[in-house]
Design an enzyme around this catalytic site. Structure first.
Site, PDB file in Angstrom:
ATOM      1  CE1 TYR A 187     -30.291 -37.424  -6.415  1.00 18.75           C
ATOM      2  CE2 TYR A 187     -30.139 -39.476  -5.185  1.00 18.75           C
ATOM      3  CZ  TYR A 187     -29.931 -38.119  -5.270  1.00 18.75           C
ATOM      4  OH  TYR A 187     -29.356 -37.441  -4.210  1.00 18.75           O
ATOM      5  CE  LYS A 202     -26.475 -37.478  -6.046  1.00 20.48           C
ATOM      6  NZ  LYS A 202     -25.620 -36.303  -5.813  1.00 20.48           N
ATOM      7  CG  ASN A 211     -23.901 -29.561  -2.657  1.00 17.53           C
ATOM      8  OD1 ASN A 211     -24.326 -30.448  -1.923  1.00 17.53           O
ATOM      9  ND2 ASN A 211     -24.629 -28.476  -2.962  1.00 17.53           N
ATOM     10  CB  ILE A 250     -26.164 -30.592   1.510  1.00 22.78           C
ATOM     11  CG1 ILE A 250     -27.193 -31.551   2.128  1.00 22.78           C
ATOM     12  CG2 ILE A 250     -24.742 -31.125   1.717  1.00 22.78           C
ATOM     13  CD1 ILE A 250     -27.287 -32.901   1.433  1.00 22.78           C
ATOM     14  CG  ASP A 305     -26.465 -25.117 -15.952  1.00 18.46           C
ATOM     15  OD1 ASP A 305     -26.203 -26.216 -15.419  1.00 18.46           O
ATOM     16  OD2 ASP A 305     -27.367 -24.969 -16.800  1.00 18.46           O
ATOM     17  CB  VAL A 306     -22.566 -28.149 -12.556  1.00 17.96           C
ATOM     18  CG1 VAL A 306     -22.216 -27.332 -11.326  1.00 17.96           C
ATOM     19  CG2 VAL A 306     -23.853 -28.943 -12.351  1.00 17.96           C
TER      20      VAL A 306
END
Ligand code: NDP
Length: 257
Positions: free
Chosen positions: A162, A166, A94, A22, A67-68
């Site tokens: 997860y 989110k 993202n 994405i 690396d976020v």
């Protein structure tokens, strides 16, 4: 007038996890509309491959390793890019991982912390670091990639870690938008359905899983990366100038049922 709002000429955009999937489609969409785009990915190889694919598509994009989950590195990159390019107008947060298929009672500390570190903490570190510059400068547009999993509980695969992360991204988007709205920084999110990327490739190893997904989707199909990138472009552009704090659902109707 309306076509003008979609243009991004002169804008500088960063896409985390932008080397493939994405993220890479977002890179292409933003570049096609005129933005100078930087892929910030944890993997230099994936970033370079994305850069090569964009070159083949006719776009020169730049790459950085990031690396976020490392807030100091995120701060340093935001400073470096603002120095090198003069500003960053658009952030697409993202980067994400799934590690789907583990029941809540079997989830290890490491599993929970890792998914939340990338998908939740990482989004905040990036929003905070890039917004600091946007708030001082000429404003900006941030698009966070959430998920329909922040709105529903997936089946048949189990992935509470997860889904919770989110949902947190959606709420974080709304709260940050409220804090920054009167200072020119818009923050929105996109909540995609199942998209055909490496992240969802585990569907091939689980007999019947895809049948459940498609049965539960009114459009009876998965999404393509470009269908998310189009929404991201809209939210990053002046065409969405009145929107902030929204989570735009792009799910083939999944949440209608
Ligand atoms: P991909 O796995 O195809 O791409 C994700 C990219 O992010 C990879 O290049 C990956 O590198 C990179 N990445 C992973 N961890 C980090 C990190 N710590 N710092 C920087 N980059 C990192 O995933 P998708 O394109 O499918 O997903 C993109 C986003 O969309 C994610 O946030 C995901 O949760 C969300 N999403 C995806 C859906 C789907 O069905 N595919 C549905 C709904 C939301 P590497 O491969 O080396 O790990």
């Amino acid at each position: 007038m309306f076509a003008e709002k979609l243009k991004l000429d002169g804008k500088v955009a960063v896409v985390t996890g932008g080397g493939k999937g994405i993220g890479l489609s977002c890179v292409q969409a933003l570049a096609e509309f005129g933005a100078r785009v930087i892929i910030a990915d944890i993997s230099p190889e994936i970033a370079a491959d994305g850069q090569r694919r964009m070159k083949e598509a006719g776009h020169d994009v730049d790459i950085r390793e990031l690396d976020v989950t490392k807030p100091d590195d995120v701060e340093a990159l935001a400073a470096e890019l603002n120095e090198s390019y003069g500003k960053v107008d658009i952030l697409v947060a993202n980067a994400g991982i799934a590690r789907s298929g583990v029941a809540a009672e079997d989830t290890t500390d490491e599993h929970w912390l890792n998914v939340n570190d990338v998908n939740y903490n990482g989004v905040f570190w990036c929003n905070r670091a890039f917004a600091r510059h946007m708030l001082k400068g000429g404003g900006g547009a941030i698009v966070n990639i959430g998920s329909m999993s922040g709105l529903i509980s997936n089946r048949p695969q189990k992935q509470t870690y997860y889904n919770a992360a989110k949902a947190g991204v959606h709420q974080m988007t709304s709260s940050l938008a409220a804090e920054w709205a009167d200072r020119g920084v818009r923050v929105n999110a996109v909540a995609p359905t199942y998209i055909e990327t490496e992240m969802t490739s585990y569907r091939h190893d689980n007999a019947g899983m895809i049948d459940v997904w498609l049965r539960d989707t009114p459009m009876h199909r998965m999404g393509q990366t470009h269908e998310i990138a189009s929404v991201v472009h809209f939210l990053a552009s002046d065409a969405s100038s009145l929107m902030t704090g929204a989570t735009v659902v792009a799910d083939g109707g999944f949440t209608c049922w």
